[in-house]
Design a protein around this motif. Structure first.
Motif, PDB file in Angstrom:
ATOM      1  N   GLN A 160       0.816  -1.204   0.000  1.00 47.22           N
ATOM      2  CA  GLN A 160       0.000   0.000   0.000  1.00 47.22           C
ATOM      3  C   GLN A 160       0.855   1.261   0.000  1.00 47.22           C
ATOM      4  O   GLN A 160       2.023   1.241   0.382  1.00 47.22           O
ATOM      5  N   GLY A 161       0.228   2.364  -0.401  1.00 46.85           N
ATOM      6  CA  GLY A 161       0.909   3.655  -0.397  1.00 46.85           C
ATOM      7  C   GLY A 161       0.888   4.292   0.979  1.00 46.85           C
ATOM      8  O   GLY A 161       0.819   3.612   2.002  1.00 46.85           O
ATOM      9  N   ILE A 162       0.947   5.618   1.023  1.00 46.36           N
ATOM     10  CA  ILE A 162       0.940   6.342   2.294  1.00 46.36           C
ATOM     11  C   ILE A 162      -0.418   6.174   2.970  1.00 46.36           C
ATOM     12  O   ILE A 162      -1.457   6.489   2.378  1.00 46.36           O
ATOM     13  N   PRO A 163      -0.466   5.686   4.202  1.00 45.21           N
ATOM     14  CA  PRO A 163      -1.745   5.560   4.908  1.00 45.21           C
ATOM     15  C   PRO A 163      -2.422   6.932   5.023  1.00 45.21           C
ATOM     16  O   PRO A 163      -1.787   7.927   5.374  1.00 45.21           O
ATOM     17  N   ASP A 194       4.592   3.523   1.676  1.00 43.82           N
ATOM     18  CA  ASP A 194       4.645   4.983   1.501  1.00 43.82           C
ATOM     19  C   ASP A 194       5.000   5.455   0.092  1.00 43.82           C
ATOM     20  O   ASP A 194       5.624   6.509  -0.071  1.00 43.82           O
ATOM     21  N   PHE A 195       4.659   4.658  -0.926  1.00 40.87           N
ATOM     22  CA  PHE A 195       4.928   5.018  -2.324  1.00 40.87           C
ATOM     23  C   PHE A 195       6.435   5.127  -2.619  1.00 40.87           C
ATOM     24  O   PHE A 195       6.839   5.768  -3.591  1.00 40.87           O
ATOM     25  N   ASP A 196       7.273   4.516  -1.793  1.00 39.63           N
ATOM     26  CA  ASP A 196       8.732   4.661  -1.899  1.00 39.63           C
ATOM     27  C   ASP A 196       9.368   3.351  -2.363  1.00 39.63           C
ATOM     28  O   ASP A 196       9.043   2.268  -1.859  1.00 39.63           O
ATOM     29  N   ARG A 197      10.321   3.431  -3.302  1.00 38.09           N
ATOM     30  CA  ARG A 197      10.929   2.221  -3.879  1.00 38.09           C
ATOM     31  C   ARG A 197      11.725   1.435  -2.842  1.00 38.09           C
ATOM     32  O   ARG A 197      11.594   0.213  -2.753  1.00 38.09           O
ATOM     33  N   GLN A 198      12.563   2.126  -2.062  1.00 46.78           N
ATOM     34  CA  GLN A 198      13.382   1.432  -1.071  1.00 46.78           C
ATOM     35  C   GLN A 198      12.519   0.772   0.000  1.00 46.78           C
ATOM     36  O   GLN A 198      12.787  -0.352   0.436  1.00 46.78           O
ATOM     37  N   LYS A 199      11.458   1.465   0.400  1.00 50.15           N
ATOM     38  CA  LYS A 199      10.550   0.881   1.391  1.00 50.15           C
ATOM     39  C   LYS A 199       9.790  -0.309   0.786  1.00 50.15           C
ATOM     40  O   LYS A 199       9.512  -1.284   1.482  1.00 50.15           O
ATOM     41  N   GLY A 200       9.470  -0.220  -0.494  1.00 48.14           N
ATOM     42  CA  GLY A 200       8.828  -1.345  -1.172  1.00 48.14           C
ATOM     43  C   GLY A 200       9.712  -2.583  -1.146  1.00 48.14           C
ATOM     44  O   GLY A 200       9.236  -3.707  -0.936  1.00 48.14           O
ATOM     45  N   LEU A 201      11.007  -2.371  -1.352  1.00 46.39           N
ATOM     46  CA  LEU A 201      11.976  -3.469  -1.285  1.00 46.39           C
ATOM     47  C   LEU A 201      12.023  -4.068   0.122  1.00 46.39           C
ATOM     48  O   LEU A 201      11.944  -5.287   0.297  1.00 46.39           O
ATOM     49  N   ASP A 222       4.309   2.444  -9.052  1.00 46.79           N
ATOM     50  CA  ASP A 222       5.412   1.755  -9.725  1.00 46.79           C
ATOM     51  C   ASP A 222       6.669   1.722  -8.879  1.00 46.79           C
ATOM     52  O   ASP A 222       7.433   0.752  -8.938  1.00 46.79           O
ATOM     53  N   GLU A 223       6.926   2.778  -8.126  1.00 43.53           N
ATOM     54  CA  GLU A 223       8.141   2.818  -7.323  1.00 43.53           C
ATOM     55  C   GLU A 223       8.188   1.648  -6.347  1.00 43.53           C
ATOM     56  O   GLU A 223       9.205   0.958  -6.226  1.00 43.53           O
ATOM     57  N   MET A 224       7.098   1.406  -5.637  1.00 41.78           N
ATOM     58  CA  MET A 224       7.053   0.279  -4.706  1.00 41.78           C
ATOM     59  C   MET A 224       7.102  -1.052  -5.457  1.00 41.78           C
ATOM     60  O   MET A 224       7.715  -2.014  -4.994  1.00 41.78           O
ATOM     61  N   ALA A 225       6.452  -1.104  -6.615  1.00 43.32           N
ATOM     62  CA  ALA A 225       6.472  -2.331  -7.415  1.00 43.32           C
ATOM     63  C   ALA A 225       7.891  -2.668  -7.850  1.00 43.32           C
ATOM     64  O   ALA A 225       8.305  -3.836  -7.831  1.00 43.32           O
ATOM     65  N   LEU A 226       8.673  -1.658  -8.227  1.00 45.62           N
ATOM     66  CA  LEU A 226      10.058  -1.887  -8.646  1.00 45.62           C
ATOM     67  C   LEU A 226      10.904  -2.392  -7.484  1.00 45.62           C
ATOM     68  O   LEU A 226      11.762  -3.270  -7.648  1.00 45.62           O
ATOM     69  N   PHE A 244       1.434   0.720 -10.551  1.00 42.44           N
ATOM     70  CA  PHE A 244       0.406   1.718 -10.871  1.00 42.44           C
ATOM     71  C   PHE A 244       1.112   3.047 -11.128  1.00 42.44           C
ATOM     72  O   PHE A 244       1.823   3.542 -10.274  1.00 42.44           O
ATOM     73  N   ASP A 245       0.975   3.579 -12.306  1.00 48.84           N
ATOM     74  CA  ASP A 245       1.452   4.905 -12.739  1.00 48.84           C
ATOM     75  C   ASP A 245       1.853   4.909 -14.210  1.00 48.84           C
ATOM     76  O   ASP A 245       1.544   5.845 -14.927  1.00 48.84           O
ATOM     77  N   GLY A 246       2.619   3.865 -14.645  1.00 49.72           N
ATOM     78  CA  GLY A 246       3.056   3.841 -16.035  1.00 49.72           C
ATOM     79  C   GLY A 246       4.289   4.674 -16.288  1.00 49.72           C
ATOM     80  O   GLY A 246       4.461   5.222 -17.381  1.00 49.72           O
ATOM     81  N   GLY A 247       5.183   4.774 -15.289  1.00 52.48           N
ATOM     82  CA  GLY A 247       6.420   5.529 -15.458  1.00 52.48           C
ATOM     83  C   GLY A 247       7.419   4.803 -16.336  1.00 52.48           C
ATOM     84  O   GLY A 247       7.309   3.600 -16.583  1.00 52.48           O
ATOM     85  N   ASP A 248       8.431   5.537 -16.786  1.00 53.03           N
ATOM     86  CA  ASP A 248       9.430   4.975 -17.712  1.00 53.03           C
ATOM     87  C   ASP A 248      10.157   3.776 -17.111  1.00 53.03           C
ATOM     88  O   ASP A 248      10.400   2.776 -17.798  1.00 53.03           O
ATOM     89  N   ASP A 249      10.533   3.865 -15.836  1.00 55.73           N
ATOM     90  CA  ASP A 249      11.258   2.761 -15.205  1.00 55.73           C
ATOM     91  C   ASP A 249      10.395   1.495 -15.175  1.00 55.73           C
ATOM     92  O   ASP A 249      10.905   0.381 -15.379  1.00 55.73           O
ATOM     93  N   ALA A 250       9.110   1.663 -14.916  1.00 59.21           N
ATOM     94  CA  ALA A 250       8.210   0.505 -14.885  1.00 59.21           C
ATOM     95  C   ALA A 250       8.049  -0.093 -16.276  1.00 59.21           C
ATOM     96  O   ALA A 250       8.025  -1.319 -16.431  1.00 59.21           O
TER      97      ALA A 250
END
Length: 300
Positions: A160-163, A194-201, A222-226, A244-250
């Motif tokens: 999940q993203g930011i509560p 929190d929508f953050d890549r490092q936290k997603g990891l 996408d950041e958390m997904a990555l 979710f977002d469709g950014g270039d990295d994703a």
């Protein structure tokens, strides 16, 4: 007579000089719009800023962009600073849908129109809210899961993203609306990153320690997904990762099979629409209360 002509000539010159000065003053009287973003440490919001800047330049506005760094206290300070600068409108991408209310109420007291982008506010007077339909986007991710797995048993991790953020709530609600009544679907973990890549990891690594029987990971951006995809690869788990977002990295990750899908938004369009609405408000034109930007599922 010569004295009269001389006075008349000097008066005419002075009149012309005043006219030139007033004309130049008008040309330099730049209209300002404020844009407060939850963070610029995320490609999605950088794209939103770029879209807004492009449209502001086209329409002759000076856009002042401030970064809240995901801190509601800094967000309020940013909004108050822009109010002091007498901006024509405030575009706000809230850090939190509840925490932003007081700051928006300050803008309301100053009669500055407020336009929210991507995330809603749960209070205050909002002239227009511009966002993708996050509930629909979450549902699209759920439908993708069912199309891919059918009646197979599916263990799902939801990151999940930011509560408290409306995007977190709506994307999760849309996803669950499709999957919660399915007997073959089990949510083994739902945790915030929190929508953050490092936290997603980090979150994904912790989940894997307790259970590696995972078929699907759905992250609210996408950041958390990555970040989650990195943990999945490191542990040799064969799971479908959806962002979710469709950014270039994703999109690159989908091409290289590190992710399987993303619900693509158009953040640059959201930024552009924000400036267009601000311009309409400035010109006293009517505007819609809510504006939805298109979404689509992107796969390889």
């Amino acid at each position: 007579m010569r004295s009269f002509k001389k006075i008349l000539s000097l008066s005419l010159i002075a009149f012309l000089m005043i006219g030139i000065f007033v004309s130049c003053s008008r040309k330099t009287d730049v209209r300002k719009i404020g844009l407060v973003l939850s963070t610029l440490n995320n490609p999605f919001f950088v794209s939103m800023k770029d879209g807004a800047e492009k449209k502001a330049n086209e329409l002759g506005y000076k856009l002042i962009v401030l970064d809240s760094q995901n801190d509601p206290v800094k967000e309020r300070s940013n909004i108050e600073d822009l109010i002091q600068l007498n901006v024509e409108a405030l575009l706000i991408n809230p850090t939190d849908s509840d925490a932003v209310i007081k700051a928006i109420e300050v803008a309301n007291q100053s009669n500055i129109p407020v336009i929210t982008l991507d995330r809603q506010s749960n209070g205050g007077k909002i002239t227009t809210h511009i966002a993708s339909d996050n509930i629909k986007g979450g549902a699209m991710a759920g439908e993708f899961v069912l199309e891919k797995f059918g009646n197979q048993n599916i263990n799902i991790v939801e990151i999940q993203g930011i509560p408290g953020a409306s995007a977190t709530r709506d994307r999760g609600n849309g996803f669950h609306s499709v999957l919660d009544d399915k007997s073959n679907v089990k949510f083994i973990s739902s945790q915030a990153a929190d929508f953050d890549r490092q936290k997603g990891l980090s979150v994904m690594e912790n989940i894997i320690q307790g259970n590696k029987d995972i078929q699907v990971v759905f992250a609210h951006n996408d950041e958390m997904a990555l970040g989650a995809a990195k943990a999945i690869r490191a542990n040799n788990i064969d799971a479908v990762v959806i962002g979710f977002d469709g950014g270039d990295d994703a999109l690159e990750a989908i091409e290289s099979n590190e992710m399987q899908a993303t619900v693509a938004q158009q953040p640059n369009l959201i930024g552009e629409l924000g400036i267009q609405i601000a311009d309409k408000i400035y010109n006293k034109e009517s505007v819609d209360k809510e504006i939805a930007a298109d979404l689509k599922i992107v796969t390889k």
